[in-house]
Motif scaffolding. Structure first.
Motif, PDB file in Angstrom:
ATOM      1  N   LEU A  51       0.955  -1.514  -0.229  1.00  0.00           N
ATOM      2  CA  LEU A  51       0.265  -0.165  -0.046  1.00  0.00           C
ATOM      3  C   LEU A  51       0.576   0.852   0.028  1.00  0.00           C
ATOM      4  CD1 LEU A  51      -2.902   0.966  -0.131  1.00  0.00           C
ATOM      5  CD2 LEU A  51      -2.702   1.235   2.437  1.00  0.00           C
ATOM      6  N   HIS A  52       0.422   2.428  -0.860  1.00  0.00           N
ATOM      7  CA  HIS A  52       1.481   3.250  -0.843  1.00  0.00           C
ATOM      8  C   HIS A  52       0.476   5.089  -0.665  1.00  0.00           C
ATOM      9  CE1 HIS A  52       4.146   0.856  -3.637  1.00  0.00           C
ATOM     10  NE2 HIS A  52       2.609   0.555  -4.126  1.00  0.00           N
ATOM     11  N   ALA A  53      -0.698   4.272  -0.968  1.00  0.00           N
ATOM     12  CA  ALA A  53      -1.286   5.644  -0.695  1.00  0.00           C
ATOM     13  C   ALA A  53      -2.672   4.817  -0.504  1.00  0.00           C
ATOM     14  CB  ALA A  53      -1.409   6.819  -1.029  1.00  0.00           C
ATOM     15  N   GLY A 168      -1.178  12.411   6.116  1.00  0.00           N
ATOM     16  CA  GLY A 168      -0.056  12.366   7.260  1.00  0.00           C
ATOM     17  C   GLY A 168       1.173  11.633   6.891  1.00  0.00           C
ATOM     18  N   ASP A 169       0.589  10.560   6.531  1.00  0.00           N
ATOM     19  CA  ASP A 169       2.366   9.598   6.306  1.00  0.00           C
ATOM     20  C   ASP A 169       2.976  10.156   5.451  1.00  0.00           C
ATOM     21  OD1 ASP A 169       1.829   6.830   7.837  1.00  0.00           O
ATOM     22  OD2 ASP A 169      -0.115   7.421   6.068  1.00  0.00           O
ATOM     23  N   TYR A 170       2.361  11.442   4.598  1.00  0.00           N
ATOM     24  CA  TYR A 170       3.457  12.472   3.199  1.00  0.00           C
ATOM     25  C   TYR A 170       4.103  13.395   4.221  1.00  0.00           C
ATOM     26  CZ  TYR A 170       3.043   8.326  -0.390  1.00  0.00           C
ATOM     27  OH  TYR A 170       3.001   7.342  -0.527  1.00  0.00           O
ATOM     28  N   GLU A 171       3.387  13.868   4.590  1.00  0.00           N
ATOM     29  CA  GLU A 171       3.522  14.857   5.461  1.00  0.00           C
ATOM     30  C   GLU A 171       4.802  14.403   7.111  1.00  0.00           C
ATOM     31  OE1 GLU A 171       3.017  18.048   4.767  1.00  0.00           O
ATOM     32  OE2 GLU A 171       2.083  17.430   2.691  1.00  0.00           O
ATOM     33  N   GLY A 172       5.070  13.142   6.928  1.00  0.00           N
ATOM     34  CA  GLY A 172       6.774  12.986   8.103  1.00  0.00           C
ATOM     35  C   GLY A 172       5.107  12.525   9.865  1.00  0.00           C
ATOM     36  N   GLY A 173       4.199  12.316   9.321  1.00  0.00           N
ATOM     37  CA  GLY A 173       3.871  11.744  10.459  1.00  0.00           C
ATOM     38  C   GLY A 173       3.588   9.907  10.070  1.00  0.00           C
ATOM     39  N   LYS A 174       3.046   9.361  11.288  1.00  0.00           N
ATOM     40  CA  LYS A 174       2.625   8.073  12.231  1.00  0.00           C
ATOM     41  C   LYS A 174       1.278   7.405  11.362  1.00  0.00           C
ATOM     42  CE  LYS A 174       3.492   3.962  14.299  1.00  0.00           C
ATOM     43  NZ  LYS A 174       3.203   2.967  12.642  1.00  0.00           N
ATOM     44  N   GLY A 175       1.068   6.814  10.147  1.00  0.00           N
ATOM     45  CA  GLY A 175      -0.947   6.721   9.793  1.00  0.00           C
ATOM     46  C   GLY A 175      -0.833   5.835  10.509  1.00  0.00           C
ATOM     47  N   LEU A 176      -2.201   5.112   9.790  1.00  0.00           N
ATOM     48  CA  LEU A 176      -3.007   4.288  10.613  1.00  0.00           C
ATOM     49  C   LEU A 176      -2.421   2.897   9.776  1.00  0.00           C
ATOM     50  CD1 LEU A 176      -6.859   5.547  10.642  1.00  0.00           C
ATOM     51  CD2 LEU A 176      -5.015   5.318  12.889  1.00  0.00           C
ATOM     52  N   LEU A 177      -1.749   3.322   8.623  1.00  0.00           N
ATOM     53  CA  LEU A 177      -1.238   1.612   8.709  1.00  0.00           C
ATOM     54  C   LEU A 177      -0.089   1.987   7.354  1.00  0.00           C
ATOM     55  CD1 LEU A 177      -4.510   1.018   5.538  1.00  0.00           C
ATOM     56  CD2 LEU A 177      -3.939  -0.199   7.824  1.00  0.00           C
ATOM     57  N   PRO A 178       0.924   0.782   7.523  1.00  0.00           N
ATOM     58  CA  PRO A 178       1.975   0.795   7.047  1.00  0.00           C
ATOM     59  C   PRO A 178       1.994   1.143   6.039  1.00  0.00           C
ATOM     60  CG  PRO A 178       1.366  -1.469   7.486  1.00  0.00           C
ATOM     61  CD  PRO A 178      -0.004  -0.514   8.295  1.00  0.00           C
ATOM     62  N   LEU A 179       2.688   1.492   5.200  1.00  0.00           N
ATOM     63  CA  LEU A 179       2.835   1.726   3.544  1.00  0.00           C
ATOM     64  C   LEU A 179       4.377   2.022   3.026  1.00  0.00           C
ATOM     65  CD1 LEU A 179       0.970   5.803   4.077  1.00  0.00           C
ATOM     66  CD2 LEU A 179       0.067   3.106   3.537  1.00  0.00           C
ATOM     67  N   VAL A 180       4.662   1.839   1.589  1.00  0.00           N
ATOM     68  CA  VAL A 180       5.723   2.133   1.280  1.00  0.00           C
ATOM     69  C   VAL A 180       5.798   3.010   0.298  1.00  0.00           C
ATOM     70  CG1 VAL A 180       6.886   1.619  -0.603  1.00  0.00           C
ATOM     71  CG2 VAL A 180       5.957  -0.460   1.016  1.00  0.00           C
ATOM     72  N   LEU A 181       5.392   3.905   0.646  1.00  0.00           N
ATOM     73  CA  LEU A 181       6.093   5.791   1.002  1.00  0.00           C
ATOM     74  C   LEU A 181       5.990   6.132  -1.080  1.00  0.00           C
ATOM     75  CD1 LEU A 181       6.535   7.854   3.416  1.00  0.00           C
ATOM     76  CD2 LEU A 181       4.502   7.386   2.797  1.00  0.00           C
ATOM     77  N   ILE A 182       5.602   6.626  -2.289  1.00  0.00           N
ATOM     78  CA  ILE A 182       6.476   7.530  -3.655  1.00  0.00           C
ATOM     79  C   ILE A 182       6.860   8.745  -3.243  1.00  0.00           C
ATOM     80  CG2 ILE A 182       4.888   5.157  -4.069  1.00  0.00           C
ATOM     81  CD1 ILE A 182       2.803   7.137  -4.781  1.00  0.00           C
ATOM     82  N   GLY A 183       7.621   8.574  -4.595  1.00  0.00           N
ATOM     83  CA  GLY A 183       7.989  10.654  -4.714  1.00  0.00           C
ATOM     84  C   GLY A 183       8.500  10.809  -4.114  1.00  0.00           C
TER      85      GLY A 183
END
Length: 183
Positions: A51-53, A168-183
């Protein structure tokens, strides 16, 4: 064979949309959103979903996702939709606080009767409209669209204010699900 709305590239990253039948607002209750979150987490941990977003809106959700090596995203999505449909239909039926229970059940049953692929009820619309994100432009466009969906709908002023989102994950926070960020 048509390639429209198919995840034809097993290594691809896809933008996916899953909507409830009749676009009925179901995800207005935390317990229903939690079922989706728990199911996504299970798919990440056990089925190979990458999951990326993501964002959950009242009547649909958007994902940017791919599959781990050797896994098929179409199979993961099929299992996710089948499992969540059963869990959500049961949760709605058993929720004593659900004032729309009879109306919702009627919608799911009437849609199920019209679809030969279902036994009784249908929760999700039939497909997930996958769009392969095969360029940086498309990836950024869909990521912004996904995170700004609650803002455009008028629910929040900033994407990071929406609880059921990876903004929030993309702003440096820790979200509700584990992600593999893109970009």
């Amino acid at each position: 064979m048509s390639t429209k709305y198919k995840t034809s590239n097993p290594e691809g990253i896809y933008f996916l949309s899953m909507a409830t039948v009749e676009w009925v607002d179901v995800f207005t209750r935390r317990e229903y959103c939690q079922i989706v979150l728990d199911s996504l987490k299970f798919c990440i941990e056990q089925k190979g979903l990458v999951l990326h977003a993501w964002v959950i809106m009242p009547n649909h959700l958007h994902l940017i996702a791919s599959a781990a090596e050797g896994k098929l995203l179409s199979h993961i999505l099929r299992d996710f939709k089948k499992f969540t449909a059963i869990k959500l239909l049961t949760a709605i039926q058993e929720n004593p606080q659900e004032s729309r229970k009879n109306w919702l059940q009627w919608i799911f049953e009437s849609n199920g009767k019209r679809n030969p692929n279902n036994d009784h009820q249908q929760f999700w619309q039939q497909n997930s409209h996958p769009i392969e994100l095969d360029s940086n432009f498309l990836m950024e466009q869909k990521l912004e669209y996904l995170h700004h969906n609650p803002v455009k709908a008028g629910f929040v002023e900033e994407p990071t204010h929406w609880r059921y989102s990876s903004a929030g994950d993309y702003e440096g926070g820790k979200g509700l699900l584990p992600l593999v960020l893109i970009g």
